[in-house]
Design an enzyme around this catalytic site. Structure first.
Site, PDB file in Angstrom:
ATOM      1  N   HIS A 110       0.827  -1.204   0.000  1.00 60.52           N
ATOM      2  CA  HIS A 110       0.000   0.000   0.000  1.00 60.52           C
ATOM      3  C   HIS A 110       0.864   1.257   0.000  1.00 60.52           C
ATOM      4  CE1 HIS A 110       1.048  -0.558   4.232  1.00 60.52           C
ATOM      5  NE2 HIS A 110       0.783   0.731   4.425  1.00 60.52           N
ATOM      6  N   ASP A 129       0.550   5.007   1.791  1.00 58.46           N
ATOM      7  CA  ASP A 129      -0.162   5.437   2.997  1.00 58.46           C
ATOM      8  C   ASP A 129      -1.322   6.378   2.695  1.00 58.46           C
ATOM      9  OD1 ASP A 129       1.318   4.008   4.886  1.00 58.46           O
ATOM     10  OD2 ASP A 129       2.852   5.560   5.026  1.00 58.46           O
ATOM     11  N   HIS A 166       4.597   0.187  -0.073  1.00 60.25           N
ATOM     12  CA  HIS A 166       5.419  -0.618   0.827  1.00 60.25           C
ATOM     13  C   HIS A 166       4.601  -1.755   1.429  1.00 60.25           C
ATOM     14  CE1 HIS A 166       3.649   2.554   3.353  1.00 60.25           C
ATOM     15  NE2 HIS A 166       3.708   1.684   4.352  1.00 60.25           N
ATOM     16  N   ARG A 180       5.777   5.910  13.721  1.00 60.44           N
ATOM     17  CA  ARG A 180       5.734   6.583  12.436  1.00 60.44           C
ATOM     18  C   ARG A 180       5.173   7.989  12.570  1.00 60.44           C
ATOM     19  NH1 ARG A 180       1.287   4.770   8.250  1.00 60.44           N
ATOM     20  NH2 ARG A 180       0.231   6.507   9.301  1.00 60.44           N
TER      21      ARG A 180
END
Length: 316
Positions: free
Chosen positions: A119, A121, A269, A286
């Site tokens: 995907h 983000d 990723h 993150r």
């Protein structure tokens, strides 16, 4: 030879050292201390490396939450941790990426294909994040690697005829439970409470480099607008399979104090699932930087169908 490879030129770096990790994707950066404010030259060189290699890695940078946020702010405004799943208590810019995050959302019954889990983000938002910065804190001795793929290289790898066709298409991105079942009730409820749907160009023109990227996010892109369902299904399967070809990807082995900084406009990723077959702990954190609205080769921008843009989140 792919045109992208022939056109790769390395900027003249004076502050940082850049060590490529594969032909198309990923480079390890050294020569800077991310716990301290960077010089304008260092910021410019790190950004140049990011634009060239799409994802860059740093080693031996044991940052606190506050230092992580301060590093990110040197490259743009920060979003809230996650528009659906929130943030770490007391740190509104930080999103926890823990070992059991996927296990808490899905059962073992979900449908798995070769591109499952890949995907970009938050592409269900009309302005997906410009970049994400992931920091490793508790890392298993082996397993738990993350992979990235270069969507610009993937676009260049299509035939000219197919490139001309996908240049004209739009895709519908939804933040929704996976097809084929397997979502846990708590996950389904959170997703239903915060609907996000957008139409994006299937090919995105990068706002800084002018490169065209095959803007397909397998976890969020659900259909191609204007095609019959079977046409859409078949074309998406071809494109999803294409973008995760090994030659476009890089695989990163984490260590404590490692950071991965990726351009969310030109990569997808894959989070690891092998860690569920071990008892090892794995904890990363993150942050994401506010992005712009994608624009296709025809100059037409994305449109929001449901939900609001992802805006900057400031703390006084």
């Amino acid at each position: 030879m792919n045109a992208l490879v022939k056109n790769i030129t390395s900027p003249a770096y004076q502050v940082i050292t850049v060590e490529p990790q594969s032909v198309y994707t990923g480079a390890e950066i050294s020569g800077v201390d991310l716990s301290r404010p960077l010089t304008p030259q260092a910021v410019a060189e790190i950004r140049a490396a990011l634009l060239q290699w799409k994802v860059i890695f740093f080693r031996d940078q044991p940052l606190s939450h506050e230092q992580h946020v301060a590093f990110g702010k040197q490259f743009g405004d920060l979003t809230v941790g996650h528009p659906v799943f929130g943030f770490v208590e007391g740190h509104p810019h930080i999103y926890s990426v823990g070992r059991n995050r996927l296990k808490e959302r899905f059962t073992d019954e979900r449908l798995v294909r070769s591109w499952t889990g890949w995907h970009t983000d938050v592409t269900a938002a009309v302005n997906p994040p410009f970049a994400s910065i992931l920091r490793g804190v508790s890392i298993p001795p082996y397993g738990g690697d993350t992979q990235w793929t270069n969507l610009v290289a993937a676009y260049q790898g299509l035939s000219p005829t197919l490139r001309s066709f996908v240049d004209t298409l739009k895709g519908e991105h939804r933040f929704t439970v996976p097809e084929g079942g397997g979502a846990r009730p708590e996950f389904t409820q959170k997703v239903a409470a915060t609907p996000l749907v957008s139409h994006h160009p299937l090919v995105r023109v990068h706002p800084e480099t002018g490169e065209r990227a095959l803007y397909v996010s397998p976890s969020f892109l659900k259909r191609i607008v204007g095609l019959q369902p079977r046409e859409s299904e078949q074309l998406l399967a071809l494109l999803f399979e294409h973008v995760v070809r090994p030659e476009y990807t890089v695989r990163f082995k984490w260590r404590e104090g490692s950071l991965a900084f990726w351009d969310n406009r030109s990569t997808a990723h894959l989070a690891p699932v092998d860690i569920f077959d071990t008892d090892f702990d794995r904890q990363l954190y993150r942050i994401t930087l506010v992005g712009d609205v994608p624009v296709g080769p025809d100059g037409v921008a994305s449109v929001a169908i449901e939900g609001k843009p992802v805006i900057a989140h400031s703390v006084e």
